[in-house]
Write a protein that holds these residues in place. Sequence first.
Motif, mmCIF file in Angstrom:
data_model
loop_
_atom_site.group_PDB
_atom_site.id
_atom_site.type_symbol
_atom_site.label_atom_id
_atom_site.label_comp_id
_atom_site.label_asym_id
_atom_site.label_seq_id
_atom_site.Cartn_x
_atom_site.Cartn_y
_atom_site.Cartn_z
ATOM 1 N N SER A 85 0.814 -1.214 0.000
ATOM 2 C CA SER A 85 0.000 0.000 0.000
ATOM 3 C C SER A 85 0.849 1.266 0.000
ATOM 4 O O SER A 85 0.475 2.277 -0.609
ATOM 5 C CB SER A 85 -0.932 0.018 1.212
ATOM 6 O OG SER A 85 -1.960 -0.936 1.074
ATOM 7 N N ALA A 86 1.991 1.230 0.660
ATOM 8 C CA ALA A 86 2.816 2.428 0.800
ATOM 9 C C ALA A 86 3.342 2.924 -0.534
ATOM 10 O O ALA A 86 3.670 4.117 -0.666
ATOM 11 C CB ALA A 86 3.972 2.163 1.753
ATOM 12 N N ALA A 87 3.414 2.078 -1.528
ATOM 13 C CA ALA A 87 3.844 2.526 -2.853
ATOM 14 C C ALA A 87 2.920 3.615 -3.382
ATOM 15 O O ALA A 87 3.347 4.485 -4.156
ATOM 16 C CB ALA A 87 3.885 1.340 -3.817
ATOM 17 N N ALA A 88 1.652 3.612 -2.966
ATOM 18 C CA ALA A 88 0.690 4.617 -3.426
ATOM 19 C C ALA A 88 1.014 6.004 -2.894
ATOM 20 O O ALA A 88 0.555 7.010 -3.454
ATOM 21 C CB ALA A 88 -0.725 4.224 -2.995
ATOM 22 N N PHE A 89 1.818 6.083 -1.819
ATOM 23 C CA PHE A 89 2.136 7.381 -1.226
ATOM 24 C C PHE A 89 3.248 8.107 -1.980
ATOM 25 O O PHE A 89 3.575 9.253 -1.659
ATOM 26 C CB PHE A 89 2.544 7.222 0.245
ATOM 27 C CG PHE A 89 1.643 6.331 1.055
ATOM 28 C CD1 PHE A 89 0.302 6.169 0.722
ATOM 29 C CD2 PHE A 89 2.134 5.629 2.155
ATOM 30 C CE1 PHE A 89 -0.530 5.339 1.473
ATOM 31 C CE2 PHE A 89 1.310 4.801 2.908
ATOM 32 C CZ PHE A 89 -0.018 4.649 2.565
ATOM 33 N N ASP A 90 3.825 7.439 -2.987
ATOM 34 C CA ASP A 90 4.860 8.067 -3.799
ATOM 35 C C ASP A 90 4.272 8.944 -4.901
ATOM 36 O O ASP A 90 5.016 9.545 -5.675
ATOM 37 C CB ASP A 90 5.768 6.996 -4.417
ATOM 38 C CG ASP A 90 6.568 6.235 -3.370
ATOM 39 O OD1 ASP A 90 6.863 6.820 -2.309
ATOM 40 O OD2 ASP A 90 6.881 5.053 -3.604
ATOM 41 N N ASN A 91 2.961 9.015 -4.975
ATOM 42 C CA ASN A 91 2.297 9.913 -5.922
ATOM 43 C C ASN A 91 2.841 11.338 -5.735
ATOM 44 O O ASN A 91 2.982 11.800 -4.602
ATOM 45 C CB ASN A 91 0.789 9.878 -5.652
ATOM 46 C CG ASN A 91 -0.026 10.719 -6.601
ATOM 47 O OD1 ASN A 91 0.097 11.938 -6.617
ATOM 48 N ND2 ASN A 91 -0.893 10.091 -7.371
ATOM 49 N N PRO A 92 3.131 12.053 -6.823
ATOM 50 C CA PRO A 92 3.721 13.392 -6.676
ATOM 51 C C PRO A 92 2.828 14.415 -5.982
ATOM 52 O O PRO A 92 3.320 15.443 -5.506
ATOM 53 C CB PRO A 92 4.011 13.804 -8.126
ATOM 54 C CG PRO A 92 3.114 12.956 -8.960
ATOM 55 C CD PRO A 92 3.000 11.663 -8.236
ATOM 56 N N ASP A 93 1.524 14.140 -5.910
ATOM 57 C CA ASP A 93 0.599 15.075 -5.271
ATOM 58 C C ASP A 93 0.180 14.639 -3.871
ATOM 59 O O ASP A 93 -0.641 15.321 -3.235
ATOM 60 C CB ASP A 93 -0.652 15.240 -6.144
ATOM 61 C CG ASP A 93 -0.319 15.804 -7.515
ATOM 62 O OD1 ASP A 93 0.298 16.887 -7.573
ATOM 63 O OD2 ASP A 93 -0.652 15.167 -8.527
ATOM 64 N N PHE A 94 0.731 13.535 -3.385
ATOM 65 C CA PHE A 94 0.291 12.982 -2.103
ATOM 66 C C PHE A 94 0.422 13.991 -0.971
ATOM 67 O O PHE A 94 -0.534 14.258 -0.222
ATOM 68 C CB PHE A 94 1.101 11.716 -1.782
ATOM 69 C CG PHE A 94 0.818 11.100 -0.438
ATOM 70 C CD1 PHE A 94 -0.348 10.377 -0.222
ATOM 71 C CD2 PHE A 94 1.718 11.236 0.605
ATOM 72 C CE1 PHE A 94 -0.610 9.798 1.016
ATOM 73 C CE2 PHE A 94 1.467 10.656 1.846
ATOM 74 C CZ PHE A 94 0.300 9.938 2.051
#
Length: 296
Positions: free
Chosen positions: A191-200
């Motif tokens: 799940s933590a991979a989703a936090f690498d979004n540039p707008d997170f």
Amino acid sequence: MRRIEAGGLSVAYREAGPAEGPVAILLHGFPYDIHAYDAVAEMLAAAGWRCVIPFLRGYGGTRFLSAGTPRSGQQAALGADLLALMEALRIPRAVLAGYDWGGRAACVAAALWPERARGLVSCGTGYNIQDLARAGEPAAPEKELRHWYQYYFQTGRGRAGLAQNRRDLCRLLWRLWSPEWAFDEATFARSAAAFDNPDFVEVVIHSYRHRHGGAPGDPALEEIEARLAAQPRIPVPAIVLQGAADGVEGPLPAEDRNAAHFAGPYARRILPGIGHNVPQEAPEEFARAVMAVAAG
């Protein structure tokens, strides 16, 4: 993974189940992602449901279409995103189900556009529409303590901390919010991979600052926020799932303080030993709730 333009976003989402089945839109929260629904989607798909599981704005593969769009995390943005996704996918009605930010999106849509909601499943707070007019009123000290991260994010130090230590901070929140859930590092990392979004970082910080009056909203969303300020009741069939071990909500009162916000068929279910991430900790109960609200 699929992708579709919806409103101001290019939304990354997963689908499971038959295309002709009844639709459930499953919405994750902060700081989680679509993997919270892996088991739920499998169960619903086996029962003939079409599940749509999108990354919210600021998460995973979802991207803003324009650099000029405010990176808002306010409640009106989450609700508008959900409606835009339904329009883009040509879904006239669906069961809207979520927790945390996802539960907020579902509640907003069910309250303002009830003709699009076959039913609602919301976790934790239950009625997840923020009463921004009362945002400055203090809560009980123990609840204020549990919301330490929200006050941290009001500061420059908190923003820098989220940017620099996002995985460590989010892992800590997982532990604090679900103290009886023995997740492993592989589960968190997925799940933590989703936090690498540039707008997170921008979306998260705006969400927590806006709800406490520390940041203005997106002007394009003022009409929706004005409607939400009236604290509209939710008229569709609804089930609220509350984890008895939820570290955000704390000890649950015997009195159901949410019931007055629901005008349709309504039930509250308390789940012993379950924390904040209800669909991942209790997928069977969550899937059953989705099917139950569809039945009215």
